[in-house]
Design an enzyme around this catalytic site. Structure first.
Site, PDB file in Angstrom:
ATOM      1  N   GLY A   7       0.831  -1.202   0.000  1.00 21.16           N
ATOM      2  CA  GLY A   7       0.000   0.000   0.000  1.00 21.16           C
ATOM      3  C   GLY A   7       0.858   1.241   0.000  1.00 21.16           C
ATOM      4  O   GLY A   7       0.808   2.062   0.917  1.00 21.16           O
ATOM      5  N   GLY A   9       1.338   4.471  -0.688  1.00 23.48           N
ATOM      6  CA  GLY A   9       0.846   5.821  -0.973  1.00 23.48           C
ATOM      7  C   GLY A   9       1.864   6.817  -0.468  1.00 23.48           C
ATOM      8  O   GLY A   9       3.081   6.587  -0.542  1.00 23.48           O
ATOM      9  N   GLY A  12       3.672   5.229   2.858  1.00 24.80           N
ATOM     10  CA  GLY A  12       4.489   4.075   2.513  1.00 24.80           C
ATOM     11  C   GLY A  12       5.643   4.422   1.600  1.00 24.80           C
ATOM     12  O   GLY A  12       6.758   3.905   1.764  1.00 24.80           O
ATOM     13  N   ARG A  31      -0.348   1.022  -6.797  1.00 24.63           N
ATOM     14  CA  ARG A  31      -1.162   1.116  -8.013  1.00 24.63           C
ATOM     15  C   ARG A  31      -0.271   1.098  -9.263  1.00 24.63           C
ATOM     16  O   ARG A  31       0.910   1.455  -9.202  1.00 24.63           O
ATOM     17  CB  ARG A  31      -2.023   2.377  -7.983  1.00 24.63           C
ATOM     18  N   LYS A  76      -5.072   1.966   3.338  1.00 28.27           N
ATOM     19  CA  LYS A  76      -6.136   2.655   4.056  1.00 28.27           C
ATOM     20  C   LYS A  76      -6.844   1.671   4.979  1.00 28.27           C
ATOM     21  O   LYS A  76      -6.929   0.468   4.693  1.00 28.27           O
ATOM     22  CB  LYS A  76      -7.134   3.250   3.072  1.00 28.27           C
ATOM     23  N   ASN A 102      -3.488   4.718  10.113  1.00 27.51           N
ATOM     24  CA  ASN A 102      -4.346   5.475  11.016  1.00 27.51           C
ATOM     25  C   ASN A 102      -5.340   4.536  11.688  1.00 27.51           C
ATOM     26  O   ASN A 102      -5.552   3.411  11.245  1.00 27.51           O
ATOM     27  CB  ASN A 102      -5.113   6.559  10.251  1.00 27.51           C
ATOM     28  N   LYS A 178      -3.146   9.912  18.681  1.00 27.03           N
ATOM     29  CA  LYS A 178      -3.088  10.265  17.250  1.00 27.03           C
ATOM     30  C   LYS A 178      -4.495  10.306  16.657  1.00 27.03           C
ATOM     31  O   LYS A 178      -4.807  11.184  15.839  1.00 27.03           O
ATOM     32  CB  LYS A 178      -2.226   9.224  16.521  1.00 27.03           C
ATOM     33  N   ARG A 246      -2.256  19.709   4.361  1.00 21.85           N
ATOM     34  CA  ARG A 246      -3.676  19.355   4.327  1.00 21.85           C
ATOM     35  C   ARG A 246      -3.819  17.909   4.789  1.00 21.85           C
ATOM     36  O   ARG A 246      -2.942  17.101   4.550  1.00 21.85           O
ATOM     37  CB  ARG A 246      -4.261  19.515   2.927  1.00 21.85           C
ATOM     38  N   SER A 247      -4.916  17.592   5.427  1.00 26.96           N
ATOM     39  CA  SER A 247      -5.104  16.257   5.964  1.00 26.96           C
ATOM     40  C   SER A 247      -5.177  15.215   4.855  1.00 26.96           C
ATOM     41  O   SER A 247      -5.494  15.521   3.698  1.00 26.96           O
ATOM     42  CB  SER A 247      -6.374  16.195   6.818  1.00 26.96           C
TER      43      SER A 247
END
Length: 297
Positions: A7, A9, A12, A31, A76, A102, A178, A246-247
Protein backbone atom coordinates in the site's frame (compact mmCIF):
# COMPACT_ATOMS: atom_id res chain seq x y z
CA UNK A 1 17.17 -6.37 4.62
CA UNK A 2 14.55 -7.08 2.00
CA UNK A 3 11.56 -4.86 2.82
CA UNK A 4 8.10 -4.76 1.24
CA UNK A 5 5.69 -1.83 1.54
CA UNK A 6 2.11 -2.98 1.05
CA UNK A 7 0.00 0.00 0.00
CA UNK A 8 2.65 2.48 -1.08
CA UNK A 9 0.85 5.82 -0.97
CA UNK A 10 2.30 8.97 0.56
CA UNK A 11 3.27 7.40 3.90
CA UNK A 12 4.49 4.07 2.51
CA UNK A 13 6.47 5.70 -0.29
CA UNK A 14 8.20 8.07 2.14
CA UNK A 15 9.31 5.35 4.55
CA UNK A 16 10.20 3.04 1.69
CA UNK A 17 12.40 5.74 0.17
CA UNK A 18 14.14 6.41 3.48
CA UNK A 19 14.88 2.71 3.95
CA UNK A 20 16.10 2.36 0.36
CA UNK A 21 18.43 5.32 0.85
CA UNK A 22 19.87 3.47 3.84
CA UNK A 23 20.79 0.54 1.58
CA UNK A 24 17.87 -1.84 2.06
CA UNK A 25 16.22 -3.70 -0.82
CA UNK A 26 12.78 -2.11 -0.84
CA UNK A 27 9.78 -3.05 -2.98
CA UNK A 28 6.85 -0.65 -3.12
CA UNK A 29 3.54 -2.43 -3.76
CA UNK A 30 0.95 -0.03 -5.12
CA UNK A 31 -1.16 1.12 -8.01
CA UNK A 32 -0.05 0.62 -11.65
CA UNK A 33 0.67 4.35 -12.10
CA UNK A 34 3.13 4.28 -9.20
CA UNK A 35 4.75 1.09 -10.48
CA UNK A 36 5.19 2.51 -13.97
CA UNK A 37 6.70 5.77 -12.70
CA UNK A 38 9.10 4.11 -10.23
CA UNK A 39 10.26 1.49 -12.72
CA UNK A 40 10.97 4.19 -15.29
CA UNK A 41 12.72 6.84 -13.18
CA UNK A 42 12.82 5.77 -9.54
CA UNK A 43 10.88 7.50 -6.78
CA UNK A 44 11.29 11.27 -6.50
CA UNK A 45 11.62 12.19 -2.82
CA UNK A 46 11.31 15.87 -2.01
CA UNK A 47 12.15 16.99 1.51
CA UNK A 48 13.97 19.72 3.39
CA UNK A 49 17.07 17.55 3.77
CA UNK A 50 17.13 15.68 0.48
CA UNK A 51 15.58 16.04 -2.93
CA UNK A 52 16.35 13.46 -5.58
CA UNK A 53 15.43 10.17 -7.12
CA UNK A 54 15.63 7.00 -5.07
CA UNK A 55 16.00 3.75 -6.96
CA UNK A 56 13.94 0.86 -5.62
CA UNK A 57 11.62 -1.87 -6.85
CA UNK A 58 7.90 -1.47 -7.49
CA UNK A 59 5.16 -4.01 -8.10
CA UNK A 60 1.38 -4.08 -8.19
CA UNK A 61 1.09 -7.74 -7.09
CA UNK A 62 0.53 -8.63 -3.41
CA UNK A 63 2.80 -11.68 -3.83
CA UNK A 64 5.73 -9.25 -4.11
CA UNK A 65 5.91 -9.42 -0.29
CA UNK A 66 7.47 -12.89 -0.64
CA UNK A 67 10.93 -13.14 0.86
CA UNK A 68 10.74 -9.83 2.74
CA UNK A 69 12.05 -9.80 6.29
CA UNK A 70 9.99 -6.71 7.11
CA UNK A 71 6.54 -5.91 5.71
CA UNK A 72 5.18 -2.39 6.24
CA UNK A 73 1.40 -2.34 5.79
CA UNK A 74 0.31 1.16 4.79
CA UNK A 75 -3.07 0.60 3.13
CA UNK A 76 -6.14 2.65 4.06
CA UNK A 77 -8.00 1.32 7.07
CA UNK A 78 -10.96 0.23 4.95
CA UNK A 79 -8.64 -2.00 2.91
CA UNK A 80 -6.88 -3.67 5.84
CA UNK A 81 -8.71 -7.00 5.85
CA UNK A 82 -8.57 -7.31 2.06
CA UNK A 83 -4.86 -6.50 1.91
CA UNK A 84 -4.13 -9.02 4.66
CA UNK A 85 -5.99 -11.73 2.78
CA UNK A 86 -4.07 -10.89 -0.41
CA UNK A 87 -0.63 -11.23 1.20
CA UNK A 88 -1.39 -14.00 3.71
CA UNK A 89 -0.08 -16.85 1.57
CA UNK A 90 3.07 -14.96 0.58
CA UNK A 91 4.43 -13.43 3.80
CA UNK A 92 7.57 -15.20 5.01
CA UNK A 93 6.95 -17.03 8.31
CA UNK A 94 9.92 -15.22 9.89
CA UNK A 95 8.94 -11.76 8.60
CA UNK A 96 8.02 -8.92 10.94
CA UNK A 97 4.74 -7.27 9.93
CA UNK A 98 4.35 -3.64 10.99
CA UNK A 99 1.09 -1.67 10.68
CA UNK A 100 1.78 1.95 9.69
CA UNK A 101 -1.86 3.04 9.54
CA UNK A 102 -4.35 5.48 11.02
CA UNK A 103 -6.97 4.22 13.43
CA UNK A 104 -6.63 2.04 16.53
CA UNK A 105 -7.62 -1.47 15.40
CA UNK A 106 -5.66 -2.17 12.21
CA UNK A 107 -2.90 -4.28 13.76
CA UNK A 108 -5.53 -6.48 15.40
CA UNK A 109 -7.40 -6.86 12.10
CA UNK A 110 -4.21 -7.76 10.26
CA UNK A 111 -3.24 -10.25 12.94
CA UNK A 112 -6.62 -11.97 12.82
CA UNK A 113 -6.49 -12.45 9.05
CA UNK A 114 -2.79 -13.35 8.87
CA UNK A 115 -2.97 -15.62 11.90
CA UNK A 116 0.15 -14.10 13.44
CA UNK A 117 1.16 -11.18 15.65
CA UNK A 118 1.37 -7.79 13.94
CA UNK A 119 3.27 -4.89 15.51
CA UNK A 120 1.21 -1.67 15.74
CA UNK A 121 2.88 1.66 14.99
CA UNK A 122 1.92 5.28 15.48
CA UNK A 123 2.99 7.38 12.51
CA UNK A 124 3.80 11.07 12.87
CA UNK A 125 4.62 12.35 9.40
CA UNK A 126 3.28 14.91 6.95
CA UNK A 127 3.52 13.81 3.31
CA UNK A 128 1.63 13.98 0.07
CA UNK A 129 1.88 12.59 -3.46
CA UNK A 130 1.43 15.33 -6.09
CA UNK A 131 1.92 12.85 -8.95
CA UNK A 132 2.60 9.09 -9.13
CA UNK A 133 6.21 8.37 -8.24
CA UNK A 134 6.71 11.71 -6.44
CA UNK A 135 6.40 12.01 -2.64
CA UNK A 136 6.77 15.29 -0.75
CA UNK A 137 7.77 15.33 2.90
CA UNK A 138 6.42 18.34 4.81
CA UNK A 139 7.62 17.50 8.30
CA UNK A 140 8.24 15.08 11.16
CA UNK A 141 8.61 11.35 10.45
CA UNK A 142 8.95 9.60 13.81
CA UNK A 143 7.36 6.27 14.70
CA UNK A 144 6.25 4.70 17.97
CA UNK A 145 6.00 0.92 17.67
CA UNK A 146 4.59 -1.69 20.01
CA UNK A 147 6.69 -4.25 21.89
CA UNK A 148 7.53 -7.65 20.43
CA UNK A 149 10.50 -10.00 20.23
CA UNK A 150 11.68 -8.15 17.13
CA UNK A 151 10.71 -4.56 17.96
CA UNK A 152 14.04 -3.35 19.33
CA UNK A 153 15.89 -4.81 16.32
CA UNK A 154 13.45 -3.21 13.87
CA UNK A 155 13.58 0.10 15.74
CA UNK A 156 17.37 0.12 15.43
CA UNK A 157 17.10 -0.59 11.70
CA UNK A 158 14.64 2.28 11.28
CA UNK A 159 16.76 4.69 13.28
CA UNK A 160 19.76 3.85 11.11
CA UNK A 161 17.62 4.97 8.15
CA UNK A 162 17.06 8.38 9.81
CA UNK A 163 13.55 7.39 10.96
CA UNK A 164 13.29 8.28 14.68
CA UNK A 165 11.66 5.25 16.32
CA UNK A 166 10.64 4.44 19.89
CA UNK A 167 9.37 1.14 21.27
CA UNK A 168 6.56 1.65 23.79
CA UNK A 169 4.26 -0.63 25.74
CA UNK A 170 1.77 2.26 25.73
CA UNK A 171 1.38 2.16 21.97
CA UNK A 172 -2.42 1.77 22.22
CA UNK A 173 -2.69 5.01 24.19
CA UNK A 174 -0.42 6.68 21.64
CA UNK A 175 -2.62 5.40 18.79
CA UNK A 176 -5.59 6.93 20.56
CA UNK A 177 -3.80 10.25 20.99
CA UNK A 178 -3.09 10.27 17.25
CA UNK A 179 -6.74 9.38 16.59
CA UNK A 180 -7.88 12.38 18.62
CA UNK A 181 -5.58 14.70 16.67
CA UNK A 182 -6.85 13.26 13.38
CA UNK A 183 -10.47 13.69 14.46
CA UNK A 184 -9.86 17.34 15.33
CA UNK A 185 -8.13 18.22 12.04
CA UNK A 186 -8.89 15.77 9.23
CA UNK A 187 -12.57 16.40 8.56
CA UNK A 188 -12.33 20.19 8.94
CA UNK A 189 -9.34 20.30 6.58
CA UNK A 190 -11.23 18.09 4.12
CA UNK A 191 -14.40 20.17 4.20
CA UNK A 192 -12.52 23.46 3.79
CA UNK A 193 -9.60 22.10 1.71
CA UNK A 194 -7.38 24.35 3.83
CA UNK A 195 -3.99 23.52 5.34
CA UNK A 196 -3.79 23.41 9.10
CA UNK A 197 -2.17 26.82 9.56
CA UNK A 198 -4.98 28.60 7.71
CA UNK A 199 -7.70 26.35 9.08
CA UNK A 200 -7.20 27.31 12.73
CA UNK A 201 -7.55 31.01 11.88
CA UNK A 202 -11.07 30.54 10.49
CA UNK A 203 -13.88 32.21 12.37
CA UNK A 204 -15.32 29.84 14.97
CA UNK A 205 -13.01 26.97 13.99
CA UNK A 206 -11.17 26.71 17.31
CA UNK A 207 -14.47 26.36 19.16
CA UNK A 208 -15.50 23.49 16.88
CA UNK A 209 -12.10 21.86 17.33
CA UNK A 210 -12.53 22.10 21.10
CA UNK A 211 -15.95 20.44 20.87
CA UNK A 212 -14.56 17.59 18.76
CA UNK A 213 -11.70 17.19 21.20
CA UNK A 214 -14.00 17.07 24.22
CA UNK A 215 -16.13 14.31 22.70
CA UNK A 216 -13.02 12.29 21.81
CA UNK A 217 -11.61 12.58 25.34
CA UNK A 218 -14.89 11.41 26.87
CA UNK A 219 -15.05 8.37 24.59
CA UNK A 220 -11.38 7.52 25.17
CA UNK A 221 -11.83 7.59 28.94
CA UNK A 222 -14.86 5.32 28.66
CA UNK A 223 -12.69 2.91 26.66
CA UNK A 224 -10.05 2.84 29.39
CA UNK A 225 -7.47 4.85 27.44
CA UNK A 226 -4.91 6.99 29.27
CA UNK A 227 -4.30 10.15 27.25
CA UNK A 228 -1.63 12.74 28.12
CA UNK A 229 -2.88 15.72 30.06
CA UNK A 230 -1.26 18.16 27.64
CA UNK A 231 -2.78 16.61 24.51
CA UNK A 232 -4.57 19.85 23.59
CA UNK A 233 -1.18 21.55 23.43
CA UNK A 234 -0.06 18.85 21.00
CA UNK A 235 -3.21 19.47 18.95
CA UNK A 236 -2.45 23.17 18.66
CA UNK A 237 1.22 22.54 17.90
CA UNK A 238 0.20 20.70 14.72
CA UNK A 239 -1.07 23.97 13.21
CA UNK A 240 2.36 25.49 13.80
CA UNK A 241 4.67 22.62 12.87
CA UNK A 242 2.58 21.40 9.92
CA UNK A 243 1.07 24.72 8.86
CA UNK A 244 1.18 23.91 5.15
CA UNK A 245 -0.20 20.37 5.43
CA UNK A 246 -3.68 19.35 4.33
CA UNK A 247 -5.10 16.26 5.96
CA UNK A 248 -5.02 12.88 4.27
CA UNK A 249 -8.83 13.08 4.21
CA UNK A 250 -8.61 16.37 2.32
CA UNK A 251 -6.21 14.81 -0.17
CA UNK A 252 -8.51 11.82 -0.67
CA UNK A 253 -11.53 14.03 -1.35
CA UNK A 254 -9.59 16.20 -3.78
CA UNK A 255 -8.73 13.08 -5.78
CA UNK A 256 -12.22 11.61 -5.58
CA UNK A 257 -10.99 8.66 -3.48
CA UNK A 258 -12.69 7.07 -0.45
CA UNK A 259 -11.31 8.47 2.81
CA UNK A 260 -10.70 6.92 6.22
CA UNK A 261 -13.33 9.07 7.92
CA UNK A 262 -15.26 6.00 9.16
CA UNK A 263 -12.11 4.94 11.04
CA UNK A 264 -11.46 8.43 12.46
CA UNK A 265 -14.49 10.45 13.54
CA UNK A 266 -16.57 7.37 12.73
CA UNK A 267 -14.73 5.42 15.44
CA UNK A 268 -15.61 8.09 18.02
CA UNK A 269 -19.27 8.01 16.95
CA UNK A 270 -19.43 4.20 17.06
CA UNK A 271 -17.69 3.81 20.42
CA UNK A 272 -19.61 6.75 21.86
CA UNK A 273 -22.88 5.11 20.92
CA UNK A 274 -21.77 1.87 22.60
CA UNK A 275 -20.80 3.75 25.76
CA UNK A 276 -23.89 5.96 25.83
CA UNK A 277 -21.85 9.13 25.16
CA UNK A 278 -23.27 11.77 22.81
CA UNK A 279 -20.92 12.78 19.98
CA UNK A 280 -22.95 15.26 17.90
CA UNK A 281 -20.01 17.28 16.53
CA UNK A 282 -18.06 14.21 15.43
CA UNK A 283 -21.27 12.81 13.93
CA UNK A 284 -21.85 16.03 11.98
CA UNK A 285 -18.31 16.05 10.58
CA UNK A 286 -18.59 12.35 9.70
CA UNK A 287 -21.85 13.00 7.84
CA UNK A 288 -20.50 16.02 5.94
CA UNK A 289 -17.37 14.20 4.78
CA UNK A 290 -19.44 11.21 3.65
CA UNK A 291 -21.63 13.60 1.62
CA UNK A 292 -18.55 15.18 0.06
CA UNK A 293 -17.24 11.72 -0.83
CA UNK A 294 -20.50 10.95 -2.58
CA UNK A 295 -20.39 14.27 -4.42
CA UNK A 296 -16.74 13.72 -5.47
CA UNK A 297 -17.56 10.29 -6.88
Amino acid sequence: MKIAVMGAGAVGSYYGAMLARAGHAVTLIGRPALVQAVRADGLLLESAHFTGRVMLEADSRPEAVAGAGLVLVCVKSGDTATAAAQIAAHVDPAAVVLSLQNGVDNADTLGQVLGRPVVPAVVYVATDVPTPGHVRHHGRGELVIGPSESSERIAALLREAAIPTTVSAQVRDALWAKLVINCVYNALSAISQLPYGELVRGQGVLAVMRDVYGECIAVARADGVQLPGDLWSEVMAIAEHMAGQRSSTAQDLRRGKPSEIDYLNGTIVRLGRQAGIATPVNHTLLTLVRLLETSAR
